[in-house]
Design an enzyme around this catalytic site. Structure first.
Site, PDB file in Angstrom:
ATOM      1  N   ASP A  13      47.795  52.390  18.952  1.00 54.38           N
ATOM      2  CA  ASP A  13      48.321  52.518  17.939  1.00 54.38           C
ATOM      3  C   ASP A  13      47.810  51.139  16.802  1.00 54.38           C
ATOM      4  O   ASP A  13      48.501  51.292  15.780  1.00 54.38           O
ATOM      5  CB  ASP A  13      49.666  52.866  17.650  1.00 54.38           C
ATOM      6  CG  ASP A  13      50.608  51.493  18.221  1.00 54.38           C
ATOM      7  OD1 ASP A  13      49.764  50.423  18.567  1.00 54.38           O
ATOM      8  OD2 ASP A  13      51.666  51.757  18.357  1.00 54.38           O
ATOM      9  N   GLN A  35      47.150  34.424  -4.889  1.00 54.53           N
ATOM     10  CA  GLN A  35      48.423  34.942  -5.660  1.00 54.53           C
ATOM     11  C   GLN A  35      49.482  33.849  -5.493  1.00 54.53           C
ATOM     12  O   GLN A  35      50.379  34.071  -4.603  1.00 54.53           O
ATOM     13  CB  GLN A  35      48.777  36.156  -4.964  1.00 54.53           C
ATOM     14  CG  GLN A  35      49.728  36.859  -5.554  1.00 54.53           C
ATOM     15  CD  GLN A  35      49.406  37.590  -7.079  1.00 54.53           C
ATOM     16  OE1 GLN A  35      48.430  37.969  -7.193  1.00 54.53           O
ATOM     17  NE2 GLN A  35      50.410  37.787  -7.920  1.00 54.53           N
ATOM     18  N   LYS A  87      36.271  29.685 -17.139  1.00 53.44           N
ATOM     19  CA  LYS A  87      36.116  31.113 -16.787  1.00 53.44           C
ATOM     20  C   LYS A  87      37.574  31.609 -16.863  1.00 53.44           C
ATOM     21  O   LYS A  87      38.601  31.163 -16.909  1.00 53.44           O
ATOM     22  CB  LYS A  87      35.909  30.641 -15.102  1.00 53.44           C
ATOM     23  CG  LYS A  87      36.006  32.180 -14.601  1.00 53.44           C
ATOM     24  CD  LYS A  87      35.695  32.247 -13.093  1.00 53.44           C
ATOM     25  CE  LYS A  87      36.929  32.226 -12.279  1.00 53.44           C
ATOM     26  NZ  LYS A  87      36.935  32.256 -10.844  1.00 53.44           N
ATOM     27  N   ARG A 143      39.530  35.357 -16.384  1.00 52.01           N
ATOM     28  CA  ARG A 143      39.306  36.637 -15.444  1.00 52.01           C
ATOM     29  C   ARG A 143      40.414  37.772 -16.185  1.00 52.01           C
ATOM     30  O   ARG A 143      41.461  37.196 -16.415  1.00 52.01           O
ATOM     31  CB  ARG A 143      39.606  36.298 -13.986  1.00 52.01           C
ATOM     32  CG  ARG A 143      39.465  37.501 -12.952  1.00 52.01           C
ATOM     33  CD  ARG A 143      39.878  37.185 -11.565  1.00 52.01           C
ATOM     34  NE  ARG A 143      39.057  36.291 -10.841  1.00 52.01           N
ATOM     35  CZ  ARG A 143      38.072  36.622 -10.109  1.00 52.01           C
ATOM     36  NH1 ARG A 143      37.582  38.045 -10.078  1.00 52.01           N
ATOM     37  NH2 ARG A 143      37.434  36.024  -9.654  1.00 52.01           N
ATOM     38  N   THR A 182      33.670  37.651  -3.594  1.00 47.16           N
ATOM     39  CA  THR A 182      32.731  38.723  -3.778  1.00 47.16           C
ATOM     40  C   THR A 182      31.322  38.231  -4.101  1.00 47.16           C
ATOM     41  O   THR A 182      30.250  38.786  -4.290  1.00 47.16           O
ATOM     42  CB  THR A 182      33.122  39.672  -4.967  1.00 47.16           C
ATOM     43  OG1 THR A 182      33.369  38.587  -6.197  1.00 47.16           O
ATOM     44  CG2 THR A 182      34.419  40.219  -4.848  1.00 47.16           C
ATOM     45  N   GLY A 237      31.204  36.692  -7.123  1.00 44.18           N
ATOM     46  CA  GLY A 237      30.998  36.928  -8.408  1.00 44.18           C
ATOM     47  C   GLY A 237      30.905  35.630  -9.184  1.00 44.18           C
ATOM     48  O   GLY A 237      30.247  35.678 -10.194  1.00 44.18           O
ATOM     49  N   THR A 238      31.833  35.073  -8.866  1.00 42.98           N
ATOM     50  CA  THR A 238      32.237  33.589  -9.890  1.00 42.98           C
ATOM     51  C   THR A 238      30.841  32.796  -9.687  1.00 42.98           C
ATOM     52  O   THR A 238      30.152  32.436 -10.865  1.00 42.98           O
ATOM     53  CB  THR A 238      33.151  33.071  -9.196  1.00 42.98           C
ATOM     54  OG1 THR A 238      34.453  33.879  -9.217  1.00 42.98           O
ATOM     55  CG2 THR A 238      33.505  31.620 -10.021  1.00 42.98           C
TER      56      THR A 238
HETATM   57  C1  R5P Z   1      39.050  31.416  -8.157  1.00 44.41           C
HETATM   58  O1  R5P Z   1      40.189  30.944  -8.784  1.00 44.41           O
HETATM   59  C2  R5P Z   1      38.711  31.000  -6.752  1.00 44.41           C
HETATM   60  O2  R5P Z   1      38.694  29.294  -7.020  1.00 44.41           O
HETATM   61  C3  R5P Z   1      37.304  31.324  -6.793  1.00 44.41           C
HETATM   62  O3  R5P Z   1      36.345  30.979  -7.567  1.00 44.41           O
HETATM   63  C4  R5P Z   1      37.168  32.915  -6.543  1.00 44.41           C
HETATM   64  O4  R5P Z   1      38.149  33.149  -5.840  1.00 44.41           O
HETATM   65  C5  R5P Z   1      36.116  33.347  -6.207  1.00 44.41           C
HETATM   66  O5  R5P Z   1      36.077  34.663  -5.880  1.00 44.41           O
HETATM   67  P1  R5P Z   1      34.700  35.508  -6.103  1.00 44.41           P
HETATM   68  O6  R5P Z   1      33.661  35.150  -5.065  1.00 44.41           O
HETATM   69  O7  R5P Z   1      35.115  37.002  -5.667  1.00 44.41           O
HETATM   70  O8  R5P Z   1      34.350  35.540  -7.680  1.00 44.41           O
END
Ligand code: R5P
Length: 298
Positions: A37, A97, A190, A192, A222, A224-225
């Site tokens: 399970d 978080q 940056k 978000r 991801t 992305g940053t």
């Molecule tokens: C954000 O505050 C963290 O320091 C990283 O820049 C972020 O978590 C990277 O996430 P991702 O690769 O999804 O952009």
């Protein structure tokens, strides 16, 4: 005596072996299996009675499973008569978080750290925990290891680079690398969108023209940053962009995203399991962790 306990995930066991050998202490592994399970079963494969135990967590995705395993191992260690329990969490999940961003949200990392404390864990060592705020929720002793200066030296990064943080929150990290290299550091602004996750970047007064840039970050999720920062720096005239990041979560597509942004080199640590990929360099940071927790061994 101090004993390192790890497992049953293979990466946790690998890091546990490295840590025990760097500290010169015994390593006890944990056998594990999964019930049909999905529930987890763990069993210590050695004696920890009367010992001061450091439990190594393995919190790569799926990190929820890794965290439950950690809790079960901690309970097993107490049941087996340990004198004290500390944990080494190479990658602290949920650290991003670390506050309520939108009404109705929990402070997720607080839940994890308070749970550990309530299970009698007195000390926690973490590699680059995203923010001091995240760790502030642990009422016991906290060691937050910054492996970046060591990684920068091991990767033989040159001193004539510009070290850039992709956000304001990472300025301390970039500065620590710049100091180790004798280089300059700067940061990108940056923003978000907390609902859509979309990011917007602004170089502000940062002028990368003709410079070799090293982007320093704590996490590649991801990608992305890093990809947005690299693309923007190259568009504005940077000669090259390299990346130095602590935790690579190895999420499908992330490394392609980073590499297709024009980055020439990606250096990450071994806090999480890493794939063998061309252009991805992995640095073992356990020597830095061992140095920081050596006092636990006495
Ligand atoms: C954000 O505050 C963290 O320091 C990283 O820049 C972020 O978590 C990277 O996430 P991702 O690769 O999804 O952009």
């Amino acid at each position: 005596m101090v004993v390192v306990v790890s497992g049953p995930r293979s990466h946790g066991r690998f890091l546990g072996e490295l840590l025990a050998s760097a500290l010169g202490v015994r390593h006890v592994v944990v056998d594990g299996k999964r019930f049909p399970d999905g529930e987890v079963y763990v069993r210590l494969a050695g004696d920890v009675g009367g010992e001061d135990v450091i439990v190594v967590a393995s919190t790569e995705p799926p990190q929820n499973d890794g965290f439950v395993e950690l809790l079960l191992v901690i309970d097993a260690v107490w049941e087996a008569g340990a004198r004290s329990v500390s944990t080494f969490i190479p990658y602290l999940p949920y650290a991003r978080q670390d506050r309520v961003f939108l009404p109705g949200e929990p402070v997720s990392v607080r839940v994890l750290l308070k749970t550990l404390y309530s299970m009698g864990v007195g000390r926690v060592a973490v590699v680059e925990a995203h923010s001091d705020r995240a760790l502030s929720y642990f009422p016991g002793e906290v060691v937050n290891v910054n492996p970046l200066p060591y990684m920068a030296r091991r990767a033989r990064l040159a001193g004539d680079v510009l070290v850039v943080s992709p956000d304001l929150g990472g300025v301390r990290r970039a500065a620590s690398v710049a100091e180790a290299l004798g280089a300059r550091s700067d940061y990108i602004v940056k923003r978000r969108d907390r609902v859509t996750g979309e990011i917007e970047m602004d170089l502000g007064s940062l002028d990368p023209r003709g410079l070799d840039v090293v982007i320093v970050d704590d996490i590649i999720s991801t990608g992305g940053t890093i990809a947005s920062a690299a693309r923007m720096l190259l568009e504005r005239g940077a000669r090259s962009v390299q990346v130095l990041a602590v935790h690579n979560l190895n999420i499908p597509g992330a490394m392609d995203r980073v590499r297709s942004s024009g980055v020439s080199r990606v250096i990450v640590s071994n806090t999480l399991p890493q794939p063998e990929l061309e252009g991805l360099e992995v640095i073992d940071v356990i020597p830095v962790v061992a140095e920081e927790v050596a006092r636990w061994v006495g």
